[in-house]
Design an enzyme around this catalytic site. Structure first.
Site, short mmCIF file in Angstrom:
data_model
loop_
_atom_site.label_atom_id
_atom_site.label_comp_id
_atom_site.label_asym_id
_atom_site.label_seq_id
_atom_site.Cartn_x
_atom_site.Cartn_y
_atom_site.Cartn_z
N HIS A 97 -8.14 0.89 -4.01
CA HIS A 97 -9.07 0.74 -2.88
C HIS A 97 -9.72 2.10 -2.63
O HIS A 97 -9.09 3.01 -2.06
CB HIS A 97 -8.26 0.26 -1.67
CG HIS A 97 -9.08 0.09 -0.43
ND1 HIS A 97 -8.50 -0.09 0.81
CD2 HIS A 97 -10.43 0.06 -0.20
CE1 HIS A 97 -9.44 -0.21 1.73
NE2 HIS A 97 -10.62 -0.13 1.14
N MET B 258 -11.82 4.44 -0.67
CA MET B 258 -12.47 4.71 0.62
C MET B 258 -13.12 6.08 0.49
O MET B 258 -12.70 7.06 1.11
CB MET B 258 -11.44 4.65 1.75
CG MET B 258 -11.03 3.22 2.08
SD MET B 258 -9.51 3.15 3.04
CE MET B 258 -8.32 3.31 1.73
N SER C 88 0.83 -1.20 0.00
CA SER C 88 0.00 0.00 0.00
C SER C 88 0.87 1.25 0.00
O SER C 88 1.63 1.49 0.95
CB SER C 88 -0.90 0.02 1.24
OG SER C 88 -1.40 1.33 1.42
N HIS D 67 -1.17 -1.48 -4.18
CA HIS D 67 -2.43 -1.11 -3.52
C HIS D 67 -2.48 0.41 -3.37
O HIS D 67 -1.60 1.02 -2.76
CB HIS D 67 -2.50 -1.79 -2.15
CG HIS D 67 -3.80 -1.67 -1.46
ND1 HIS D 67 -4.90 -2.44 -1.77
CD2 HIS D 67 -4.20 -0.85 -0.45
CE1 HIS D 67 -5.92 -2.12 -0.97
NE2 HIS D 67 -5.52 -1.15 -0.16
N MET E 291 -11.52 -5.87 5.61
CA MET E 291 -10.66 -4.92 6.35
C MET E 291 -10.32 -5.52 7.71
O MET E 291 -11.20 -5.96 8.45
CB MET E 291 -11.38 -3.59 6.56
CG MET E 291 -11.58 -2.73 5.32
SD MET E 291 -10.08 -2.29 4.41
CE MET E 291 -9.11 -1.46 5.67
N GLY F 84 -2.67 -3.97 9.06
CA GLY F 84 -1.86 -4.68 10.06
C GLY F 84 -1.23 -5.97 9.57
O GLY F 84 -0.87 -6.83 10.37
N GLY G 117 1.22 -2.12 4.08
CA GLY G 117 1.70 -0.75 3.93
C GLY G 117 2.97 -0.54 4.72
O GLY G 117 4.08 -0.63 4.18
N PHE H 296 -6.26 4.77 8.11
CA PHE H 296 -4.86 5.04 8.46
C PHE H 296 -4.02 3.77 8.36
O PHE H 296 -4.53 2.67 8.62
CB PHE H 296 -4.76 5.58 9.89
CG PHE H 296 -5.52 6.87 10.07
CD1 PHE H 296 -4.92 8.09 9.78
CD2 PHE H 296 -6.84 6.85 10.48
CE1 PHE H 296 -5.63 9.27 9.90
CE2 PHE H 296 -7.57 8.03 10.61
CZ PHE H 296 -6.96 9.25 10.32
N GLY H 297 -2.75 3.96 7.99
CA GLY H 297 -1.80 2.85 8.03
C GLY H 297 -1.30 2.65 9.45
O GLY H 297 -1.56 3.46 10.34
N ASP I 60 -4.59 3.50 -2.05
CA ASP I 60 -5.64 3.86 -1.09
C ASP I 60 -6.13 5.28 -1.33
O ASP I 60 -5.41 6.24 -1.04
CB ASP I 60 -5.09 3.76 0.33
CG ASP I 60 -4.98 2.33 0.83
OD1 ASP I 60 -5.98 1.59 0.73
OD2 ASP I 60 -3.90 1.96 1.31
N MET J 92 -8.68 8.18 -0.27
CA MET J 92 -9.51 8.57 0.87
C MET J 92 -10.01 9.99 0.69
O MET J 92 -9.25 10.86 0.26
CB MET J 92 -8.69 8.52 2.16
CG MET J 92 -8.05 7.18 2.41
SD MET J 92 -7.15 7.23 3.97
CE MET J 92 -6.49 5.58 4.00
N ASP K 233 -6.55 -6.39 4.52
CA ASP K 233 -5.93 -5.06 4.48
C ASP K 233 -5.95 -4.46 5.89
O ASP K 233 -7.03 -4.21 6.43
CB ASP K 233 -6.71 -4.19 3.50
CG ASP K 233 -6.12 -2.80 3.32
OD1 ASP K 233 -5.03 -2.54 3.86
OD2 ASP K 233 -6.77 -1.98 2.64
C1 DX5 Z 1 -6.16 1.58 5.67
C2 DX5 Z 1 -5.73 1.28 4.25
C3 DX5 Z 1 -4.63 0.30 4.21
C4 DX5 Z 1 -3.37 0.76 4.88
C5 DX5 Z 1 -2.69 -0.46 5.43
O1 DX5 Z 1 -7.32 2.29 5.65
O2 DX5 Z 1 -6.80 0.78 3.49
O3 DX5 Z 1 -4.39 -0.15 2.88
O4 DX5 Z 1 -2.49 1.43 4.03
O5 DX5 Z 1 -1.59 -0.06 6.19
P1 DX5 Z 1 -0.83 -1.06 7.17
O6 DX5 Z 1 -0.36 -2.22 6.33
O7 DX5 Z 1 0.29 -0.23 7.68
O8 DX5 Z 1 -1.80 -1.47 8.22
ZN ZN Z 2 -6.38 -0.25 1.55
#
Ligand code: DX5
Ligand code: ZN
Length: 220
Positions: free
Chosen positions: A65, A67, A7, A32, A136, A176, A196, A142-143, A34, A36, A174
Site C-alpha cells: 500500500h 501512501m 498490516s 499488508h 480507506m 480500524g 494492523g 497511522f494505525g 504500508d 509512507m 483498511d
Molecule cells: C493506515 C494504514 C493502515 C494501518 C491500519 O494509514 O494504511 O494499513 O496500518 O492499522 P489499524 O488496523 O490499526 O487501523
Molecule cells: Zn494500509
C-alpha cells in the site's frame, strides 16, 4: 472468500521476521505493507529495502500500500523488492492511468485506493483494469484509529459494480478493522480485510485472525 492482510505497520520492527512468520503461521492470507513518505501522509514508515530484506523470510503475498506522492516513479523499486501487488492512491500526483500501466508492465497485480474524503466514482474509469480497490476506513497515516462506518456505501457501490460486470475485483478495507467491525465490512461486500493493531497488538495472532474471520461470517 474473505482474506486477512495483517498490516506490519503495527509489528515490532526490531523483530519483524518473527512477527511476520507468526501471522503467516497464524493463517494470514497476505501481508499488508504500508509505505509512507511523510509527504502524501504526515508519517514516515519504511521503504523498499525493508521489504527486500523481508522477502526471503516468508511466502506470504506482498500487498503493498503506497501512501506516497509519486507512485509512478517508485513502483519499479517496490517490484524489484518483491511486491506481488501495488496499490497506489488516486489522490497521489502521478497520472493514474500511467501508474496502472507501469505496475502491469512490471508484472504485478494493481490496486487503487481512495481516502475517506474521495468520491468512490472517481474509480469508475479504472475499475475494469484493477485487481483490487481499496476503501480507506480511516485517514491514511497511522494505525490504531477509529473505523469510519460511513465509508460502507463506497464498499457497497464497488461490490455492486463487480457483480453487475461479472468482474473479479478484490475490495479491500483498511483502518480500524477488528472482530468488532468485521461483520459490517463483510456485509457491505469487502473481501480483503487489512488489520494492523487488531492482529499485531494481540498476544495470540492466530486467535486474533480467527476472531476477525469468524466475525466476518467465515466458518472455521
Ligand atoms: C493506515 C494504514 C493502515 C494501518 C491500519 O494509514 O494504511 O494499513 O496500518 O492499522 P489499524 O488496523 O490499526 O487501523
Ligand atoms: Zn494500509
Amino acid at each position: 472468500m474473505i482474506q486477512i492482510s495483517p498490516s506490519i505497520l503495527s509489528a515490532d520492527f526490531s523483530r519483524l521476521e518473527q512477527d511476520v512468520v507468526d501471522v503467516e503461521k497464524g493463517g494470514a492470507h497476505m501481508l499488508h505493507i504500508d509505505v509512507m513518505d511523510g509527504h502524501f501522509v504526515p508519517n514516515i514508515s519504511f521503504g523498499a529495502c525493508v521489504m527486500q530484506s523481508l522477502r526471503p523470510r516468508t511466502d506470504l503475498f506482498f500487498d503493498v500500500h503506497l501512501m506516497i506522492s509519486d507512485p509512478l516513479t517508485y513502483a519499479k523499486d517496490f517490484a524489484k523488492a518483491g511486491a506481488d501487488m501495488i496499490t497506489f492512491h488516486y489522490e497521489a500526483d502521478s497520472d493514474p492511468q500511467e501508474t496502472i500501466n507501469e505496475i502491469r508492465d512490471l508484472g504485478l497485480k494493481v490496486g487503487m485506493a481512495i481516502k475517506p474524503g474521495t468520491d468512490v466514482k472517481v474509480l469508475d474509469p479504472f475499475l475494469p483494469q484493477l485487481d483490487m480497490a481499496l476503501v480507506m476506513t480511516v485517514e491514511p497515516g497511522f494505525g490504531g484509529q477509529k473505523f469510519m462506518t460511513d465509508m460502507m456505501p463506497k464498499v457497497e457501490y464497488l461490490r455492486n459494480w463487480a457483480n453487475e460486470n461479472h468482474k473479479a475485483l478484490w475490495i479491500q478495507v483498511d483502518g480500524g478493522i477488528a472482530a468488532s467491525t468485521a461483520k459490517t465490512v463483510a456485509d457491505a461486500g469487502a473481501d480483503v480485510l487489512v488489520a494492523g493493531s487488531a492482529v499485531f497488538g494481540a498476544p495470540d495472532r492466530q486467535e486474533a485472525i480467527e476472531n476477525i474471520l469468524q466475525a466476518a461470517g467465515v466458518s472455521l
